[in-house]
Design an enzyme around this catalytic site. Sequence first.
Site, PDB file in Angstrom:
ATOM      1  N   ALA A 128      65.180  14.736 122.572  1.00 56.33           N
ATOM      2  CA  ALA A 128      66.509  14.183 122.310  1.00 56.33           C
ATOM      3  C   ALA A 128      66.935  13.231 123.413  1.00 56.33           C
ATOM      4  CB  ALA A 128      67.507  15.329 122.154  1.00 56.33           C
ATOM      5  N   GLY A 135      70.472   3.331 122.034  1.00 59.67           N
ATOM      6  CA  GLY A 135      69.152   3.398 121.386  1.00 59.67           C
ATOM      7  C   GLY A 135      68.132   2.700 122.264  1.00 59.67           C
ATOM      8  N   GLY A 350      51.988  -3.979  89.493  1.00 58.41           N
ATOM      9  CA  GLY A 350      53.243  -3.320  89.083  1.00 58.41           C
ATOM     10  C   GLY A 350      53.214  -1.820  89.359  1.00 58.41           C
ATOM     11  N   GLU A 373      60.511   5.499 118.969  1.00 58.84           N
ATOM     12  CA  GLU A 373      59.897   5.497 120.317  1.00 58.84           C
ATOM     13  C   GLU A 373      59.918   4.076 120.909  1.00 58.84           C
ATOM     14  OE1 GLU A 373      56.838   7.992 121.588  1.00 58.84           O
ATOM     15  OE2 GLU A 373      57.201   9.478 120.034  1.00 58.84           O
TER      16      GLU A 373
END
Length: 389
Positions: A128, A135, A350, A373
Amino acid sequence: MSPDFPAYAPSEDHELLRQTVRALADAKIAPYAAEVDEESRFPQEALDALVQNDLHAVHVPEQYGGAGADALATVIVIEEVARACGSSSLIPAVNKLGTVPVLLSGSDELKKKYLTPVARGEAMFSYALSEAEAGSDAAGMKTRAVRDGDSWVLNGTKMWITNAGVSEYYTVMAVTDPEKGAKGISAFVVEKSDPGVSFGEKEKKLGIKGSPTRTVILQDVRIPADRLIGAEGSGFKTALATLDHTRITIAAQALGIAQGALDYAIGYVKERKQFGKPISDFQGVQFMIADMAMRLEGARQLTYHAAIKSERAFHGEKVPDLTFVSSACKALASDVAMDVTVDAVQLLGGYGYTREFPAERMMRDAKITQIYEGTNQIQRMVIARQLLK
Ligand SMILES: Cc1cc2nc3c(=O)[nH]c(=O)nc-3n(C[C@H](O)[C@H](O)[C@H](O)COP(=O)(O)OP(=O)(O)OC[C@H]3O[C@@H](n4cnc5c(N)ncnc54)[C@H](O)[C@@H]3O)c2cc1C
């Protein structure tokens, strides 16, 4: 160069590992990949299969009950899981990302306490660093940790945390001295069960939908002082040193996703007939396949080279260009993965554009490897800084 460390080529053991993981991923992970994506649900089947085969956190050293695999072996595991399912590959990848700060800078007690359950498959470990307003400029974080007697008290919100809520443990970077900028950031182990820890809603994402991405909310989270990883103020350094090792695992994820798309496309063009023959007979198609494969193999070689350097650095060798090769392989492999998966969709025509076929999922999954990262612009900044310093 020591013969134990071939410059580029994986050893026989590495190849054997690849075959083992590929067979496991084809049998136990690939069958759920579309469903995991469609339902945005955690790939529990993948976690179970990886834990049963001791492949969920292969990098954990043997002394903590882990498999003790080297960085190249870890890359191969992540690559082969990603070939089947991008979301599932974040299990071994993020277990490495979360634990490397402890491995690099943690005390022996922290290592023993937190790596052992990860090795046993009882707990996963997240990382974290990012916040809503911090960021690319991660050092601008606001999450605070304040010393209070024998404890630290953490407050703040970490954003975009991979496997949040599923992981038991979190390496959390927080400001301990606001006057000192990046040198006032420290790293801590926070447990999911610590009072004051909660999680936001799952982000609704373009890809890797099976991997939960949530905020980690820390409200007066009081943890014992010995959960500090390394010295006070060394957290940002540890966070960056970690990325030198783990950007290589993102490259591995990108390679695996791209290989899955290429393999599928090759099978498809040999079967699909237009103008009375398989479309693989057309030179326009052959050239696309050739370009996809050669670019992918180039990115793979750089990634393996970086993995070998990472392993050496882990064993204390001075590897001055680790930052360069790690950023370079991450940026190259993720750019190649994006191009290869877009081309795979193109080769399926498609059908490639529908969710009945896996190419579009692989294309959506590949995109994240250019973003997390450190975005690929940030990788280029890091690379240029290494070259110009
Ligand atoms: C699915 C997902 C999972 C994630 N998992 C984790 C995790 O487990 N742990 C964690 O800590 N973080 C995680 N992240 C966060 C991720 O690392 C950040 O999103 C990433 O670093 C970019 O930060 P940002 O989103 O704030 O973008 P910004 O920094 O706002 O960037 C926006 C754009 O500006 C560009 N840019 C910014 N600065 C510069 C510059 N100086 N020069 C040129 N271009 C620049 C960027 O490249 C980008 O294109 C995750 C993100 C996602 C989407």
